[in-house]
Design a protein around this motif. Structure first.
Motif, PDB file in Angstrom:
ATOM      1  N   PRO A   1     -16.940  -1.346   0.949  1.00 27.96           N
ATOM      2  CA  PRO A   1     -18.362  -1.201   0.599  1.00 27.96           C
ATOM      3  C   PRO A   1     -19.075  -0.130   1.402  1.00 27.96           C
ATOM      4  CG  PRO A   1     -17.761  -3.509   0.826  1.00 27.96           C
ATOM      5  CD  PRO A   1     -16.602  -2.707   1.339  1.00 27.96           C
ATOM      6  N   SER A   2     -18.629   0.088   2.635  1.00 28.23           N
ATOM      7  CA  SER A   2     -19.323   1.052   3.497  1.00 28.23           C
ATOM      8  C   SER A   2     -18.895   2.492   3.245  1.00 28.23           C
ATOM      9  CB  SER A   2     -19.094   0.700   4.973  1.00 28.23           C
ATOM     10  OG  SER A   2     -17.718   0.723   5.285  1.00 28.23           O
ATOM     11  N   ARG A   3     -17.628   2.707   2.852  1.00 26.26           N
ATOM     12  CA  ARG A   3     -17.108   4.062   2.713  1.00 26.26           C
ATOM     13  C   ARG A   3     -16.757   4.440   1.274  1.00 26.26           C
ATOM     14  NH1 ARG A   3     -15.068   6.655   7.085  1.00 26.26           N
ATOM     15  NH2 ARG A   3     -15.040   8.373   5.594  1.00 26.26           N
ATOM     16  N   GLY A   4     -16.775   3.481   0.368  1.00 21.91           N
ATOM     17  CA  GLY A   4     -16.388   3.773  -1.004  1.00 21.91           C
ATOM     18  C   GLY A   4     -14.883   3.967  -1.109  1.00 21.91           C
ATOM     19  N   ALA A   5     -14.460   4.824  -2.038  1.00 19.58           N
ATOM     20  CA  ALA A   5     -13.029   5.051  -2.256  1.00 19.58           C
ATOM     21  C   ALA A   5     -12.406   5.728  -1.041  1.00 19.58           C
ATOM     22  CB  ALA A   5     -12.820   5.906  -3.495  1.00 19.58           C
ATOM     23  N   LEU A   6     -11.237   5.207  -0.626  1.00 21.09           N
ATOM     24  CA  LEU A   6     -10.514   5.763   0.511  1.00 21.09           C
ATOM     25  C   LEU A   6      -9.202   6.403   0.093  1.00 21.09           C
ATOM     26  CD1 LEU A   6     -10.968   2.788   3.006  1.00 21.09           C
ATOM     27  CD2 LEU A   6     -12.169   4.978   3.072  1.00 21.09           C
ATOM     28  N   ALA A   7      -8.432   5.699  -0.752  1.00 21.50           N
ATOM     29  CA  ALA A   7      -7.122   6.189  -1.178  1.00 21.50           C
ATOM     30  C   ALA A   7      -6.749   5.484  -2.479  1.00 21.50           C
ATOM     31  CB  ALA A   7      -6.073   5.906  -0.112  1.00 21.50           C
ATOM     32  N   GLU A   8      -6.055   6.190  -3.339  1.00 22.55           N
ATOM     33  CA  GLU A   8      -5.708   5.615  -4.632  1.00 22.55           C
ATOM     34  C   GLU A   8      -4.686   4.486  -4.499  1.00 22.55           C
ATOM     35  OE1 GLU A   8      -3.855   7.010  -8.934  1.00 22.55           O
ATOM     36  OE2 GLU A   8      -4.626   8.498  -7.507  1.00 22.55           O
ATOM     37  N   ILE A   9      -3.661   4.702  -3.703  1.00 29.34           N
ATOM     38  CA  ILE A   9      -2.583   3.725  -3.455  1.00 29.34           C
ATOM     39  C   ILE A   9      -2.044   3.165  -4.774  1.00 29.34           C
ATOM     40  CG2 ILE A   9      -1.814   1.754  -2.085  1.00 29.34           C
ATOM     41  CD1 ILE A   9      -4.167   2.113  -0.258  1.00 29.34           C
ATOM     42  N   ALA A  10      -1.420   4.025  -5.536  1.00 29.77           N
ATOM     43  CA  ALA A  10      -0.826   3.595  -6.802  1.00 29.77           C
ATOM     44  C   ALA A  10       0.362   2.674  -6.586  1.00 29.77           C
ATOM     45  CB  ALA A  10      -0.406   4.820  -7.615  1.00 29.77           C
ATOM     46  N   ASP A  11       1.016   2.800  -5.422  1.00 31.24           N
ATOM     47  CA  ASP A  11       2.212   2.005  -5.136  1.00 31.24           C
ATOM     48  C   ASP A  11       2.054   1.312  -3.778  1.00 31.24           C
ATOM     49  OD1 ASP A  11       4.707   0.937  -4.759  1.00 31.24           O
ATOM     50  OD2 ASP A  11       5.814   2.782  -5.202  1.00 31.24           O
ATOM     51  N   PRO A  12       1.384   0.150  -3.748  1.00 33.67           N
ATOM     52  CA  PRO A  12       1.169  -0.522  -2.464  1.00 33.67           C
ATOM     53  C   PRO A  12       2.461  -0.929  -1.772  1.00 33.67           C
ATOM     54  CG  PRO A  12       0.505  -1.926  -4.299  1.00 33.67           C
ATOM     55  CD  PRO A  12       0.761  -0.577  -4.867  1.00 33.67           C
ATOM     56  N   ALA A  13       3.491  -1.233  -2.543  1.00 38.83           N
ATOM     57  CA  ALA A  13       4.767  -1.623  -1.938  1.00 38.83           C
ATOM     58  C   ALA A  13       5.357  -0.472  -1.137  1.00 38.83           C
ATOM     59  CB  ALA A  13       5.742  -2.082  -3.017  1.00 38.83           C
ATOM     60  N   SER A  14       5.298   0.736  -1.690  1.00 39.65           N
ATOM     61  CA  SER A  14       5.828   1.906  -0.987  1.00 39.65           C
ATOM     62  C   SER A  14       5.067   2.155   0.312  1.00 39.65           C
ATOM     63  CB  SER A  14       5.751   3.136  -1.898  1.00 39.65           C
ATOM     64  OG  SER A  14       6.190   4.288  -1.220  1.00 39.65           O
ATOM     65  N   LEU A  15       3.743   1.995   0.262  1.00 38.42           N
ATOM     66  CA  LEU A  15       2.942   2.170   1.474  1.00 38.42           C
ATOM     67  C   LEU A  15       3.328   1.124   2.512  1.00 38.42           C
ATOM     68  CD1 LEU A  15       0.649   3.488   3.059  1.00 38.42           C
ATOM     69  CD2 LEU A  15      -0.951   1.967   1.850  1.00 38.42           C
ATOM     70  N   ALA A  16       3.518  -0.105   2.077  1.00 34.68           N
ATOM     71  CA  ALA A  16       3.900  -1.173   3.004  1.00 34.68           C
ATOM     72  C   ALA A  16       5.253  -0.906   3.638  1.00 34.68           C
ATOM     73  CB  ALA A  16       3.898  -2.517   2.281  1.00 34.68           C
ATOM     74  N   VAL A  17       6.180  -0.359   2.873  1.00 34.23           N
ATOM     75  CA  VAL A  17       7.493   0.013   3.426  1.00 34.23           C
ATOM     76  C   VAL A  17       7.312   1.078   4.507  1.00 34.23           C
ATOM     77  CG1 VAL A  17       9.694   1.127   2.913  1.00 34.23           C
ATOM     78  CG2 VAL A  17       8.828  -0.665   1.400  1.00 34.23           C
ATOM     79  N   SER A  18       6.426   2.027   4.268  1.00 36.50           N
ATOM     80  CA  SER A  18       6.134   3.048   5.285  1.00 36.50           C
ATOM     81  C   SER A  18       5.571   2.403   6.552  1.00 36.50           C
ATOM     82  CB  SER A  18       5.129   4.073   4.742  1.00 36.50           C
ATOM     83  OG  SER A  18       5.686   4.818   3.690  1.00 36.50           O
ATOM     84  N   TYR A  19       4.718   1.420   6.364  1.00 33.87           N
ATOM     85  CA  TYR A  19       4.162   0.719   7.523  1.00 33.87           C
ATOM     86  C   TYR A  19       5.256   0.015   8.319  1.00 33.87           C
ATOM     87  CZ  TYR A  19      -0.654   1.153   5.671  1.00 33.87           C
ATOM     88  OH  TYR A  19      -1.870   1.606   5.227  1.00 33.87           O
ATOM     89  N   GLU A  20       6.142  -0.683   7.609  1.00 34.45           N
ATOM     90  CA  GLU A  20       7.219  -1.384   8.300  1.00 34.45           C
ATOM     91  C   GLU A  20       8.134  -0.379   9.006  1.00 34.45           C
ATOM     92  OE1 GLU A  20      10.384  -5.004   7.541  1.00 34.45           O
ATOM     93  OE2 GLU A  20       9.789  -3.793   5.818  1.00 34.45           O
ATOM     94  N   THR A  21       8.459   0.712   8.325  1.00 34.84           N
ATOM     95  CA  THR A  21       9.290   1.763   8.920  1.00 34.84           C
ATOM     96  C   THR A  21       8.633   2.340  10.168  1.00 34.84           C
ATOM     97  OG1 THR A  21      10.187   2.333   6.748  1.00 34.84           O
ATOM     98  CG2 THR A  21      10.374   4.002   8.483  1.00 34.84           C
TER      99      THR A  21
END
Length: 256
Positions: free
Chosen positions: A59-79
């Protein structure tokens, strides 16, 4: 703002409940594989731990990132070394969904937090049915009796509650229901103003044996260091990760 967010989340939950009644969701929650031990994953260690967040908007910043593939992003986080992944499932202002949580849970082996405006048991059963290991409970959004009820339900389902606070009184309320994981959010959810020093003022009121989580106002490694020096065991980071190279940024944060 907080009242509006909670009201919207409850209305959306009622819409889902009309399509998938409580008894079906409760059965799915009990049939799901056991939750991972989030307290063990986030236990105090020689270095700071990070909960990395899948966050499209706020709500404070509006759109930040599209993140079409949340699973891929999460894998990057775990990596990259994150100890847990937070998934925003609120759809109106944060553009998340339970589908995001489902996809993330299937893709990674570390604990997953359902971050939403949880205010009734249906939402807790939804979280477990979708594979959540942790559920966010915001003290400011809940009467004490409801906070206690939901905390008991979360733990009874084998999950861990991240109980979020914004004041000394709220820390006391969190401890009164037996919270083992207490967050201090630098963002006031009524005004959305930030106070990065709030964690340091409240840290001493969180006793040893309770995991201390600093939330919000993290832009760089210096901000993580600020929280770490104030006593944070864990730092929850969203915007700084979704707007950068997450693996590189996590490496910088974890070096603190």
């Amino acid at each position: 703002m907080l009242d509006d967010l909670v009201a919207g989340a409850l209305a959306d939950a009622e819409d889902r409940r009309a399509l998938r009644p409580l008894d079906l969701v409760e059965a799915a929650a009990h049939a799901a594989p056991p939750a991972l031990d989030a307290l063990a994953a986030l236990a105090p260690a020689p270095r700071v731990k990070i909960i990395a967040e899948v966050k499209r908007a706020s709500p404070s910043r509006g759109a930040l990132a599209e993140i079409a593939d949340p699973a891929s992003l999460a894998v990057s986080y775990e990596t990259g070394g994150a100890s847990a992944v937070s998934v925003l499932t609120e759809g109106r202002r944060f553009k998340g969904s339970l589908d995001d949580l489902d996809e993330v849970r299937a893709a990674i082996s570390i604990p997953v937090l359902r971050k939403d405006f949880i205010a009734n048991p249906y939402q807790v059963f939804e979280a477990r049915a979708a594979g959540a290991d942790l559920v966010l409970l915001i003290v400011a959004a809940l009467e004490q009796s409801r906070l206690s009820e939901l905390h008991e339900l979360v733990t009874g389902l084998g999950m861990t509650a991240l109980v979020e606070t914004h004041s000394a009184e709220e820390v006391e309320r969190a401890l009164d229901v037996g919270a083992a994981l207490v967050g201090v959010n630098a963002r006031d959810l009524s005004t959305f103003e930030l106070d990065q020093d709030l964690f340091g003022r409240l840290a001493d009121s969180i006793p040893a044996g309770v995991v201390r989580v600093a939330e919000s106002a993290v832009k760089n490694a210096a901000d993580v260091a600020h929280y770490r020096s104030a006593g944070a065991d864990v730092v929850l980071v969203g915007e700084a990760l979704v707007t950068s190279d997450p693996v590189r940024t996590l490496s910088e944060f974890l070096a603190v």
